[in-house]
Design a protein around this motif. Structure first.
Motif, PDB file in Angstrom:
ATOM      1  N   SER A  54       0.821  -1.207   0.000  1.00 54.80           N
ATOM      2  CA  SER A  54       0.000   0.000   0.000  1.00 54.80           C
ATOM      3  C   SER A  54       0.861   1.265   0.000  1.00 54.80           C
ATOM      4  O   SER A  54       0.450   2.291  -0.554  1.00 54.80           O
ATOM      5  CB  SER A  54      -0.941   0.002   1.205  1.00 54.80           C
ATOM      6  OG  SER A  54      -0.204   0.024   2.410  1.00 54.80           O
ATOM      7  N   ALA A  55       2.050   1.179   0.570  1.00 52.63           N
ATOM      8  CA  ALA A  55       2.939   2.349   0.566  1.00 52.63           C
ATOM      9  C   ALA A  55       3.304   2.712  -0.877  1.00 52.63           C
ATOM     10  O   ALA A  55       3.315   3.887  -1.260  1.00 52.63           O
ATOM     11  CB  ALA A  55       4.201   2.053   1.376  1.00 52.63           C
ATOM     12  N   GLY A  56       3.578   1.689  -1.678  1.00 51.49           N
ATOM     13  CA  GLY A  56       3.876   1.914  -3.087  1.00 51.49           C
ATOM     14  C   GLY A  56       2.668   2.424  -3.841  1.00 51.49           C
ATOM     15  O   GLY A  56       2.773   3.299  -4.720  1.00 51.49           O
ATOM     16  N   LEU A  57       1.492   1.908  -3.512  1.00 45.25           N
ATOM     17  CA  LEU A  57       0.252   2.352  -4.169  1.00 45.25           C
ATOM     18  C   LEU A  57       0.017   3.835  -3.920  1.00 45.25           C
ATOM     19  O   LEU A  57      -0.422   4.565  -4.824  1.00 45.25           O
ATOM     20  CB  LEU A  57      -0.944   1.551  -3.647  1.00 45.25           C
ATOM     21  CG  LEU A  57      -0.984   0.048  -3.999  1.00 45.25           C
ATOM     22  CD1 LEU A  57      -2.183  -0.619  -3.335  1.00 45.25           C
ATOM     23  CD2 LEU A  57      -1.028  -0.166  -5.502  1.00 45.25           C
ATOM     24  N   ARG A  58       0.309   4.269  -2.721  1.00 51.76           N
ATOM     25  CA  ARG A  58       0.099   5.703  -2.402  1.00 51.76           C
ATOM     26  C   ARG A  58       1.021   6.578  -3.223  1.00 51.76           C
ATOM     27  O   ARG A  58       0.627   7.658  -3.674  1.00 51.76           O
ATOM     28  CB  ARG A  58       0.322   5.955  -0.903  1.00 51.76           C
ATOM     29  CG  ARG A  58      -0.809   5.458  -0.043  1.00 51.76           C
ATOM     30  CD  ARG A  58      -0.653   5.870   1.417  1.00 51.76           C
ATOM     31  NE  ARG A  58      -1.354   4.900   2.239  1.00 51.76           N
ATOM     32  CZ  ARG A  58      -0.793   3.877   2.862  1.00 51.76           C
ATOM     33  NH1 ARG A  58       0.510   3.705   2.832  1.00 51.76           N
ATOM     34  NH2 ARG A  58      -1.520   3.014   3.549  1.00 51.76           N
ATOM     35  N   VAL A  59       2.246   6.135  -3.414  1.00 52.95           N
ATOM     36  CA  VAL A  59       3.199   6.910  -4.230  1.00 52.95           C
ATOM     37  C   VAL A  59       2.697   6.962  -5.672  1.00 52.95           C
ATOM     38  O   VAL A  59       2.746   8.031  -6.315  1.00 52.95           O
ATOM     39  CB  VAL A  59       4.613   6.295  -4.151  1.00 52.95           C
ATOM     40  CG1 VAL A  59       5.547   6.976  -5.124  1.00 52.95           C
ATOM     41  CG2 VAL A  59       5.154   6.397  -2.724  1.00 52.95           C
ATOM     42  N   LEU A  60       2.206   5.843  -6.193  1.00 54.14           N
ATOM     43  CA  LEU A  60       1.673   5.818  -7.558  1.00 54.14           C
ATOM     44  C   LEU A  60       0.458   6.742  -7.687  1.00 54.14           C
ATOM     45  O   LEU A  60       0.297   7.431  -8.700  1.00 54.14           O
ATOM     46  CB  LEU A  60       1.269   4.401  -7.961  1.00 54.14           C
ATOM     47  CG  LEU A  60       2.404   3.390  -8.165  1.00 54.14           C
ATOM     48  CD1 LEU A  60       1.847   2.033  -8.543  1.00 54.14           C
ATOM     49  CD2 LEU A  60       3.380   3.868  -9.238  1.00 54.14           C
ATOM     50  N   LEU A  61      -0.383   6.723  -6.669  1.00 53.66           N
ATOM     51  CA  LEU A  61      -1.580   7.564  -6.688  1.00 53.66           C
ATOM     52  C   LEU A  61      -1.201   9.046  -6.728  1.00 53.66           C
ATOM     53  O   LEU A  61      -1.768   9.837  -7.504  1.00 53.66           O
ATOM     54  CB  LEU A  61      -2.445   7.262  -5.461  1.00 53.66           C
ATOM     55  CG  LEU A  61      -3.801   7.950  -5.384  1.00 53.66           C
ATOM     56  CD1 LEU A  61      -4.691   7.493  -6.525  1.00 53.66           C
ATOM     57  CD2 LEU A  61      -4.480   7.668  -4.036  1.00 53.66           C
ATOM     58  N   ALA A  62      -0.214   9.398  -5.906  1.00 52.33           N
ATOM     59  CA  ALA A  62       0.243  10.798  -5.879  1.00 52.33           C
ATOM     60  C   ALA A  62       0.843  11.179  -7.222  1.00 52.33           C
ATOM     61  O   ALA A  62       0.606  12.291  -7.751  1.00 52.33           O
ATOM     62  CB  ALA A  62       1.259  10.986  -4.751  1.00 52.33           C
ATOM     63  N   ALA A  63       1.605  10.251  -7.814  1.00 52.42           N
ATOM     64  CA  ALA A  63       2.212  10.518  -9.128  1.00 52.42           C
ATOM     65  C   ALA A  63       1.130  10.671 -10.185  1.00 52.42           C
ATOM     66  O   ALA A  63       1.219  11.553 -11.060  1.00 52.42           O
ATOM     67  CB  ALA A  63       3.160   9.372  -9.494  1.00 52.42           C
TER      68      ALA A  63
END
Lengths: 98, 587
Positions: A54-63
């Motif tokens: 989920s930490a990676g998903l949040r970064v992708l979402l922000a990007a």
């Protein structure tokens, strides 16, 4: 996690290898912050990526939110297990996956 | 020091996941002091009671109380038998994720104690005169015995029922409450003794009422806590009816009950042998030694008691790695406690003799008692473990041997060989351990699949179907564990989807728990299993009572990871037992 960047005119291609987790997500976040200025196309190559949390998903979402204003973002070569994560979380509808 | 690693090849590959004792050491030590204090306060209470009654009523009163001990013993045997049996079954049910069964066991404990106490009270009243005649042959003190016995029987309900909060509060992780209960019982008994014996001048009946009322107050305290909102147990009307379940309760409760019975038989046998050998002076010396021995039980019995709830749960889970680590911790902590106690009693040996008005020295007796504590601790740790792990006959045999048989035989032998009788305090324990060693040697030859000393079935670990490991509440350690577990998963032929789910579960659940415990060094004990009927992960953690799956908000980014895990898993079960949290996830 290994992050390889490739800039071609206004396109930034980021290849990830390894795991995108709570530990490594800040590293990707920092790279994106320093590299996405003035970019109209962001491409992620997940061919070497084994795992995403989920930490990676949040970064992708922000990007994705950033690139929605600047241009577009695409994710390539997503493996089955990571695709399942995108499907379960509904990210398959938010991200452009090729 | 790293504990037993249930993951094979761990010694060959130091970067593999390993379990250490940091987590369970913390949980064990939190329970230990309250257990020791509970037993200590009980013994102080008995000592003070005897002094007050002796001072106020005289030797007749003391004799009457002493003669009523068999009645008190019957209540203890009933209470310990019913409640320890149901409590051990409840802890095993918790370990097997059968929370409804554990609730049923709790309710069975309550109702069976109530039923038993009503039967005992009614029977005792009906047979009070013949019972008194049986207990006391001296007509001069028979009225005192009748009065004390009758009141004790009226108070059978709290005296039997108090075992319920004593066992189940510890299982609920509230050992401190148990210590407070026992303290209230002890102090309350002394205060009421002073009130009833002196200003109210109620005689022997007053002493009996003091005991009954203080026990009732402590029992009420315990149940108030057990019935509270935070309690893991719920009162209800269920009672188990299956014959097999009752057989299991009887088996698990038998060591506790037999311990009480054999303690009394031991007392009778030792008093008889000492009286024959050295007369009342030697028996009087043994009274003092036995009193100090009762205090030593706060460690010898307190240490395994502190671990019993955890061991029951590990046994239900077939978590041999954690059980072995915990037993090692019991021993290591216990020998330090024995050492401290031994130092005090040996130094105070002359003072003890003086307080009891004994003309002879008790130094050698105290040395023997202290030396005997160490093998005694080994015996009680072993019998405690065998009791909860299903090897009840082994537990009962150790108890029979150390408490009664070996004591009587070694005392008889010491007296026959003209040695000091106090040698029996050491020899009884050493003989028991030697016999145990021989028995396990023979057993292991016939059952090589079991471990040498603890008789554990390690077939799951040997087949690589389970792995236990510990993780500190540090993001880097958590992510490393999430990565390393993939090796175990692949070796157990899990498909890539399953590997991902297990890895994600470790990272997402633990990260959320760490976030909810800011400023606290949370520790995790994890078990991943790949069995025919189940594939999953069990995460045990300290810190505050917290279920990460309870408060998730579906559209809140903060709970993205937890929601992902919830959607990936077939079953999610959360429990809080012995003061720690457990989440089990099944794929």
């Amino acid at each position: 996690m290994t992050i390889t960047k490739n800039v071609d005119h206004n396109t930034l291609r980021i290849t990830l290898e390894g795991r995108l987790d709570t530990n490594t997500a800040p590293q990707l976040e920092a790279e994106l912050k320093s590299s996405t200025g003035g970019i109209s196309e962001l491409i992620f190559d997940f061919s070497g990526l084994d795992y995403i949390s989920s930490a990676g998903l949040r970064v992708l979402l922000a990007a994705q939110k950033t690139m929605n204003k600047q241009g577009k973002m695409t994710i390539l070569h997503v493996n089955e297990t990571i695709m399942e994560v995108f499907e379960i979380t509904g990210f398959v509808d938010i991200l452009t996956i090729a | 020091m790293a504990g037993t690693a249930a993951y094979r090849k761990s010694t060959d590959h130091p970067d593999r996941l390993q379990q250490d004792e940091a987590f369970l050491r913390k949980a064990f030590h939190a329970s230990l002091l309250p257990c020791i204090l509970s037993i200590l306060s009980q013994n102080i209470n008995i000592l003070a009671d005897g002094i007050l009654v002796g001072q106020r009523i005289g030797t007749d009163g003391l004799s009457a109380i002493s003669l009523c001990v068999p009645v008190y013993l019957v209540l203890c045997v009933i209470g310990s038998f019913l409640v320890s049996g149901t409590a051990i079954q409840a802890s095993k049910a918790i370990g097997r994720q059968q929370s409804e069964k554990s609730q049923e066991m709790y309710q069975t404990a309550v109702w069976s104690c109530i039923a038993a106490s009503l039967v005992v009270t009614a029977t005792g009243f009906f047979l009070s005169r013949p019972l008194t005649a049986l207990l006391c042959s001296d007509p001069a003190i028979r009225p005192l015995v009748w009065e004390y016995t009758s009141i004790t029987l009226i108070g059978a309900l709290p005296k039997i029922l108090i075992y319920v909060p004593f066992w189940f509060l510890r299982m609920d992780g509230r050992a401190k409450m148990v210590a407070r209960m026992m303290l209230v019982m002890g102090v309350g008994n002394i205060v009421l003794d002073l009130l009833f014996l002196y200003p109210l001048d109620l005689g022997i009946g007053g002493a009996a009422w003091a005991s009954v009322i203080s026990t009732a107050i402590a029992c009420a305290m315990g149940f108030f806590c057990l019935c509270g909102r935070d309690s893991g147990f719920r009162l209800g009307r269920r009672c188990i009816t299956s014959l097999q379940d009752w057989k299991n309760i009887a088996a698990d409760g038998s060591p506790s009950a037999l311990n009480n019975i054999f303690q009394t038989l031991r007392l009778l046998a030792v008093n008889t042998l000492l009286m024959e050998a050295g007369g009342s002076q030697l028996v009087a010396a043994f009274t003092a030694v036995n009193c100090i021995s009762a205090f030593s039980l706060s460690i010898v019995d307190g240490v395994p008691q502190a671990a019993s709830a955890m061991l029951g749960i590990y046994s239900g889970e077939r978590d041999n790695g954690s059980a072995a680590l915990l037993i090692r911790r019991e021993w290591r902590t216990g020998i330090w406690c024995c050492g401290a106690f031994a130092a005090v009693v040996i130094l105070c040996a002359d003072g003890i003799a003086f307080v009891y008005g004994l003309p002879l020295s008790l130094r050698f007796a105290m040395v023997c008692l202290s030396a005997g504590m160490f093998p005694a601790l080994g015996c009680t740790i072993l019998s405690g473990y065998y009791n909860v792990s299903g090897h009840v006959r082994w537990a009962n045999t150790i108890i029979l041997c150390r408490v009664f048989l070996a004591s009587a035989v070694s005392l008889y032998a010491a007296l026959a060989l003209d040695l000091s009788p106090w040698w029996f305090l050491v020899l009884s324990e050493l003989i028991t351990l030697l016999l145990w060693y021989a028995a396990t040697t023979i057993y292991h030859r016939h059952h090589p699949e079991r471990t040498r000393y603890l008789l554990m079935d390690r077939s799951l670990e040997e087949a690589g179907q389970v792995v236990n490991f510990s993780v500190s509440g540090d993001t880097e350690q958590i992510c490393q564990a999430s990565q390393k577990i993939a090796d175990f998963c692949r070796e157990n032929q899990m498909n890539p989807r399953q590997v991902m789910r297990i890895s994600l579960a470790i990272e997402e659940v633990m990260t959320m728990i760490v976030q909810e415990n800011p400023g606290t060094a949370v520790r995790f004990d994890v078990r991943v299993f790949s069995l025919q009927e189940a594939l999953g992960i069990r995460i045990r953690y300290d810190g505050k009572a917290y279920n990460p799956f309870d408060q998730r908000k579906p559209h809140d980014e903060q709970y993205l990871g937890i929601q992902l895990i919830a959607d990936m898993m077939e079953t999610i079960v959360y429990q809080r037992t012995f003061g720690v949290n457990t989440v089990q996830l099944l794929l």
